[in-house]
Design an enzyme around this catalytic site. Sequence first.
Site, PDB file in Angstrom:
ATOM      1  CE  LYS A   2      -3.951  -2.251   2.308  1.00  0.00           C
ATOM      2  NZ  LYS A   2      -4.918  -2.158   3.432  1.00  0.00           N
ATOM      3  CE1 TYR A  25      -9.318  -3.110   0.614  1.00  0.00           C
ATOM      4  CE2 TYR A  25      -8.309  -1.317  -0.609  1.00  0.00           C
ATOM      5  CZ  TYR A  25      -8.195  -2.426   0.212  1.00  0.00           C
ATOM      6  OH  TYR A  25      -6.955  -2.844   0.632  1.00  0.00           O
ATOM      7  CG  ASN A  40      -3.687  -2.129   6.876  1.00  0.00           C
ATOM      8  OD1 ASN A  40      -3.539  -1.844   5.694  1.00  0.00           O
ATOM      9  ND2 ASN A  40      -4.759  -2.752   7.338  1.00  0.00           N
ATOM     10  CG  HIS A  52      -5.318  -6.174  -0.320  1.00  0.00           C
ATOM     11  ND1 HIS A  52      -6.509  -6.269   0.355  1.00  0.00           N
ATOM     12  CD2 HIS A  52      -5.424  -7.003  -1.390  1.00  0.00           C
ATOM     13  CE1 HIS A  52      -7.312  -7.109  -0.296  1.00  0.00           C
ATOM     14  NE2 HIS A  52      -6.670  -7.572  -1.362  1.00  0.00           N
ATOM     15  CD  GLU A  91      -8.846  -8.894  -3.787  1.00  0.00           C
ATOM     16  OE1 GLU A  91      -9.755  -8.566  -3.008  1.00  0.00           O
ATOM     17  OE2 GLU A  91      -7.739  -9.325  -3.393  1.00  0.00           O
TER      18      GLU A  91
HETATM   19  P1  ATP Z   1      -7.055  -5.763   3.325  1.00  0.00           P
HETATM   20  O1  ATP Z   1      -8.399  -6.113   2.700  1.00  0.00           O
HETATM   21  O2  ATP Z   1      -6.548  -4.405   2.897  1.00  0.00           O
HETATM   22  O3  ATP Z   1      -6.049  -6.867   3.175  1.00  0.00           O
HETATM   23  P2  ATP Z   1      -8.014  -6.645   5.861  1.00  0.00           P
HETATM   24  O4  ATP Z   1      -8.647  -7.752   5.099  1.00  0.00           O
HETATM   25  O5  ATP Z   1      -7.080  -6.999   6.973  1.00  0.00           O
HETATM   26  O6  ATP Z   1      -7.258  -5.634   4.903  1.00  0.00           O
HETATM   27  P3  ATP Z   1     -10.566  -5.324   5.868  1.00  0.00           P
HETATM   28  O7  ATP Z   1     -11.562  -5.482   6.955  1.00  0.00           O
HETATM   29  O8  ATP Z   1     -10.790  -5.993   4.552  1.00  0.00           O
HETATM   30  O9  ATP Z   1      -9.138  -5.694   6.475  1.00  0.00           O
HETATM   31  O10 ATP Z   1     -10.405  -3.739   5.636  1.00  0.00           O
HETATM   32  C1  ATP Z   1      -9.839  -3.252   4.426  1.00  0.00           C
HETATM   33  C2  ATP Z   1      -8.959  -2.085   4.745  1.00  0.00           C
HETATM   34  O11 ATP Z   1      -9.757  -0.991   5.200  1.00  0.00           O
HETATM   35  C3  ATP Z   1      -7.961  -2.304   5.881  1.00  0.00           C
HETATM   36  O12 ATP Z   1      -6.798  -2.977   5.484  1.00  0.00           O
HETATM   37  C4  ATP Z   1      -7.653  -0.889   6.283  1.00  0.00           C
HETATM   38  O13 ATP Z   1      -6.752  -0.264   5.361  1.00  0.00           O
HETATM   39  C5  ATP Z   1      -9.027  -0.237   6.156  1.00  0.00           C
HETATM   40  N1  ATP Z   1      -9.742  -0.300   7.441  1.00  0.00           N
HETATM   41  C6  ATP Z   1     -10.341  -1.383   7.999  1.00  0.00           C
HETATM   42  N2  ATP Z   1     -10.884  -1.084   9.180  1.00  0.00           N
HETATM   43  C7  ATP Z   1     -10.639   0.237   9.383  1.00  0.00           C
HETATM   44  C8  ATP Z   1     -10.939   1.153  10.419  1.00  0.00           C
HETATM   45  N3  ATP Z   1     -11.624   0.770  11.508  1.00  0.00           N
HETATM   46  N4  ATP Z   1     -10.511   2.436  10.284  1.00  0.00           N
HETATM   47  C9  ATP Z   1      -9.830   2.827   9.185  1.00  0.00           C
HETATM   48  N5  ATP Z   1      -9.504   2.005   8.172  1.00  0.00           N
HETATM   49  C10 ATP Z   1      -9.889   0.733   8.263  1.00  0.00           C
HETATM   50 MG    MG Z   2      -9.858  -7.436   3.380  1.00  0.00          MG
END
Ligand code: ATP
Ligand code: MG
Length: 131
Positions: A3, A43, A106, A109, A120
Site C-alpha cells: 500500500k 474495496y 497498514n 493488502h 483481484e
Molecule cells: P485488506 O483487505 O486491505 O487486506 P483486511 O482484510 O485486513 O485488509 P478489511 O476489513 O478488509 O481488512 O479492511 C480493508 C482495509 O480498510 C484495511 O486494510 C484498512 O486499510 C481499512 N480499514 C479497515 N478497518 C478500518 C478502520 N476501523 N478504520 C480505518 N480504516 C480501516
Molecule cells: Mg480485506
Amino acid sequence: MIKPDAVENGHIGAILEKITAAGFKIVAMKYTQLSRRDAQEFYAIHKERPFFGELVEFMTRGPIVAAILEKDNAVDDFRALIGATNPAEAAEGTIRKLYATSIGENAVHGSDSDENAAIEGGFHFSGREVF
Ligand code: ATP
Ligand code: MG
C-alpha cells in the site's frame, strides 16, 4: 498489494524479501497507482463502512505494488504472514507489525479467499502479464 504508506516509507524491498522468503512465488507484479474509481471498485465490499472515504483517499495517494502470489494454502498463509488488520494487534514478526503505522495505513493488502484472489488478480493484470 504493497500500500502507499509502505511505498512512501521505503519498505518495498523488505516486504518482497519477507514474501519470497516465506515461500511465495511471484507470478505477476507491477508498480502502479490506483485511480479513485479503481479504489472504489477494489474495496466496493466496504462502501457502506464509515472509513470508506478515508480508505479510498489513502489507497490513491501514491503508487502501490500489485502482485499475484502462488503457494499451497496461499490465502491463509499470506494472511498469517501479514498479521492482523490493526498493527497494534498483529503478531511479532508479521509484515504489519513491522511496517504498518495504523489500522487504516497498514502496509499491505491480502486477498481473503481463493475466489477473491482470482477476481483481484484479474483487476490488476491481463493474462499475458501472469507467468
Ligand atoms: P485488506 O483487505 O486491505 O487486506 P483486511 O482484510 O485486513 O485488509 P478489511 O476489513 O478488509 O481488512 O479492511 C480493508 C482495509 O480498510 C484495511 O486494510 C484498512 O486499510 C481499512 N480499514 C479497515 N478497518 C478500518 C478502520 N476501523 N478504520 C480505518 N480504516 C480501516
Ligand atoms: Mg480485506
